[in-house]
Design a protein around this motif. Sequence first.
Motif, mmCIF file in Angstrom:
data_model
loop_
_atom_site.group_PDB
_atom_site.id
_atom_site.type_symbol
_atom_site.label_atom_id
_atom_site.label_comp_id
_atom_site.label_asym_id
_atom_site.label_seq_id
_atom_site.Cartn_x
_atom_site.Cartn_y
_atom_site.Cartn_z
ATOM 1 N N THR A 32 0.828 -1.204 0.000
ATOM 2 C CA THR A 32 0.000 0.000 0.000
ATOM 3 C C THR A 32 0.864 1.257 0.000
ATOM 4 O O THR A 32 2.011 1.242 0.455
ATOM 5 C CB THR A 32 -0.926 0.012 1.224
ATOM 6 O OG1 THR A 32 -0.138 -0.124 2.408
ATOM 7 C CG2 THR A 32 -1.923 -1.144 1.152
ATOM 8 N N ALA A 33 0.302 2.334 -0.502
ATOM 9 C CA ALA A 33 1.030 3.597 -0.625
ATOM 10 C C ALA A 33 1.510 4.083 0.735
ATOM 11 O O ALA A 33 0.836 3.920 1.750
ATOM 12 C CB ALA A 33 0.138 4.646 -1.281
ATOM 13 N N LEU A 190 1.132 1.671 -17.876
ATOM 14 C CA LEU A 190 1.617 0.512 -17.132
ATOM 15 C C LEU A 190 1.240 0.461 -15.650
ATOM 16 O O LEU A 190 1.419 -0.592 -15.027
ATOM 17 C CB LEU A 190 3.149 0.426 -17.251
ATOM 18 C CG LEU A 190 3.707 0.057 -18.624
ATOM 19 C CD1 LEU A 190 5.237 0.163 -18.631
ATOM 20 C CD2 LEU A 190 3.274 -1.340 -19.033
ATOM 21 N N HIS A 191 0.742 1.537 -15.077
ATOM 22 C CA HIS A 191 0.537 1.516 -13.623
ATOM 23 C C HIS A 191 -0.471 0.454 -13.197
ATOM 24 O O HIS A 191 -0.392 -0.063 -12.078
ATOM 25 C CB HIS A 191 0.130 2.900 -13.095
ATOM 26 C CG HIS A 191 -1.214 3.380 -13.546
ATOM 27 N ND1 HIS A 191 -2.364 3.181 -12.811
ATOM 28 C CD2 HIS A 191 -1.586 4.077 -14.644
ATOM 29 C CE1 HIS A 191 -3.382 3.728 -13.440
ATOM 30 N NE2 HIS A 191 -2.945 4.270 -14.560
ATOM 31 N N ALA A 210 4.697 12.702 -12.248
ATOM 32 C CA ALA A 210 4.408 11.608 -13.176
ATOM 33 C C ALA A 210 4.148 10.291 -12.464
ATOM 34 O O ALA A 210 3.544 9.381 -13.050
ATOM 35 C CB ALA A 210 5.569 11.440 -14.155
ATOM 36 N N LEU A 211 4.574 10.177 -11.210
ATOM 37 C CA LEU A 211 4.417 8.930 -10.462
ATOM 38 C C LEU A 211 3.098 8.833 -9.709
ATOM 39 O O LEU A 211 2.768 7.775 -9.154
ATOM 40 C CB LEU A 211 5.573 8.776 -9.476
ATOM 41 C CG LEU A 211 6.932 8.521 -10.136
ATOM 42 C CD1 LEU A 211 8.059 9.126 -9.319
ATOM 43 C CD2 LEU A 211 7.156 7.031 -10.321
ATOM 44 N N THR A 212 2.329 9.901 -9.687
ATOM 45 C CA THR A 212 1.122 9.919 -8.859
ATOM 46 C C THR A 212 0.028 8.934 -9.286
ATOM 47 O O THR A 212 -0.808 8.589 -8.448
ATOM 48 C CB THR A 212 0.540 11.342 -8.784
ATOM 49 O OG1 THR A 212 0.314 11.840 -10.115
ATOM 50 C CG2 THR A 212 1.496 12.276 -8.056
ATOM 51 N N PRO A 213 -0.024 8.433 -10.533
ATOM 52 C CA PRO A 213 -1.019 7.386 -10.813
ATOM 53 C C PRO A 213 -0.885 6.171 -9.890
ATOM 54 O O PRO A 213 -1.891 5.551 -9.530
ATOM 55 C CB PRO A 213 -0.746 7.027 -12.280
ATOM 56 C CG PRO A 213 -0.240 8.298 -12.870
ATOM 57 C CD PRO A 213 0.606 8.900 -11.788
ATOM 58 N N VAL A 221 5.112 4.307 -4.078
ATOM 59 C CA VAL A 221 6.219 4.734 -4.931
ATOM 60 C C VAL A 221 7.444 4.800 -4.029
ATOM 61 O O VAL A 221 7.556 5.676 -3.176
ATOM 62 C CB VAL A 221 5.952 6.106 -5.578
ATOM 63 C CG1 VAL A 221 7.189 6.575 -6.346
ATOM 64 C CG2 VAL A 221 4.737 6.054 -6.490
ATOM 65 N N PHE A 222 8.358 3.853 -4.191
ATOM 66 C CA PHE A 222 9.586 3.797 -3.419
ATOM 67 C C PHE A 222 10.627 4.665 -4.128
ATOM 68 O O PHE A 222 11.063 4.337 -5.234
ATOM 69 C CB PHE A 222 10.063 2.349 -3.282
ATOM 70 C CG PHE A 222 9.093 1.455 -2.550
ATOM 71 C CD1 PHE A 222 8.646 1.775 -1.275
ATOM 72 C CD2 PHE A 222 8.620 0.299 -3.144
ATOM 73 C CE1 PHE A 222 7.756 0.957 -0.592
ATOM 74 C CE2 PHE A 222 7.733 -0.535 -2.473
ATOM 75 C CZ PHE A 222 7.295 -0.208 -1.194
#
Length: 263
Positions: A32-33, A190-191, A210-213, A221-222
């Motif tokens: 999980t985020a 791809l997400h 750009a990583l927020t999806p 997002v590590f």
Amino acid sequence: MRRLTSALLALLAGCSALAPDDDRPPDHWRPTAGLPWQWQLSGRVDTSVDVPVYDIDGFENDEAVVRELHAAGRKVICYVNAGAWESFRPDADAFPREVRGRGNGWPGERWLDIRRRDVLRPLMAARFEMCAAKGFDGVEPDLMDAYTNDTGFPLTAADQLAYNRMLAGLAHERGLAVGLKNDLEQIPELHGDFDFAVNEECAQFEECEALTPFVRDGKPVFHVEYELDTDEFCAATGALGLSSMRKRLELGAWREECPRAAE
């Protein structure tokens, strides 16, 4: 007798319909985020870091390390290089010369011709099998944006999408979560195929949005920075929901984590 046989067949058919489908892939860890993490790819793994997720080299660490981390309540990600041939790995000779391209700037490494999925699929499957056999919970395939680099092959975005989706499928078939490494341009496509993202230096290059999806999907997002101090990026990446820390480029045990929300 015919009626009894028919009834019995109907009963068996009903049981069969309720039986689990043996062809389904095993379930996998779904992180999980916001999970804090440790990323260590060099040196003896320091298992004392108080975080729920570790990302360590799959070849250099055996099942005993994974068991120790599991006993401490950690989940463990298996790092493998999926985009470049590495001369120092035990399976190096299994990669035909024709799929080895130009050097990628790291000693002993050459880009792979990811168009040759017929060749690379069984090789990557074997690497993921190794991760699963050692008890890892997930896999981080590295160098998933070859098409944006000078590889020696005429790679396209379509080639990369097909290859990355192949890797995601291979991981899930083996009960492993799988991360998308960098490849920011293809996150919109791809997400949904990946369970987490691993990113280097999105703050330095002003790319973190750009990583927020992944975060919107509830997936972590590590993220690491190498050059920036934590006070230069933690507030911004924390607001985006990234799991951020500072590391040195050699990716030893040292880390400087961004403050956690509860602290």
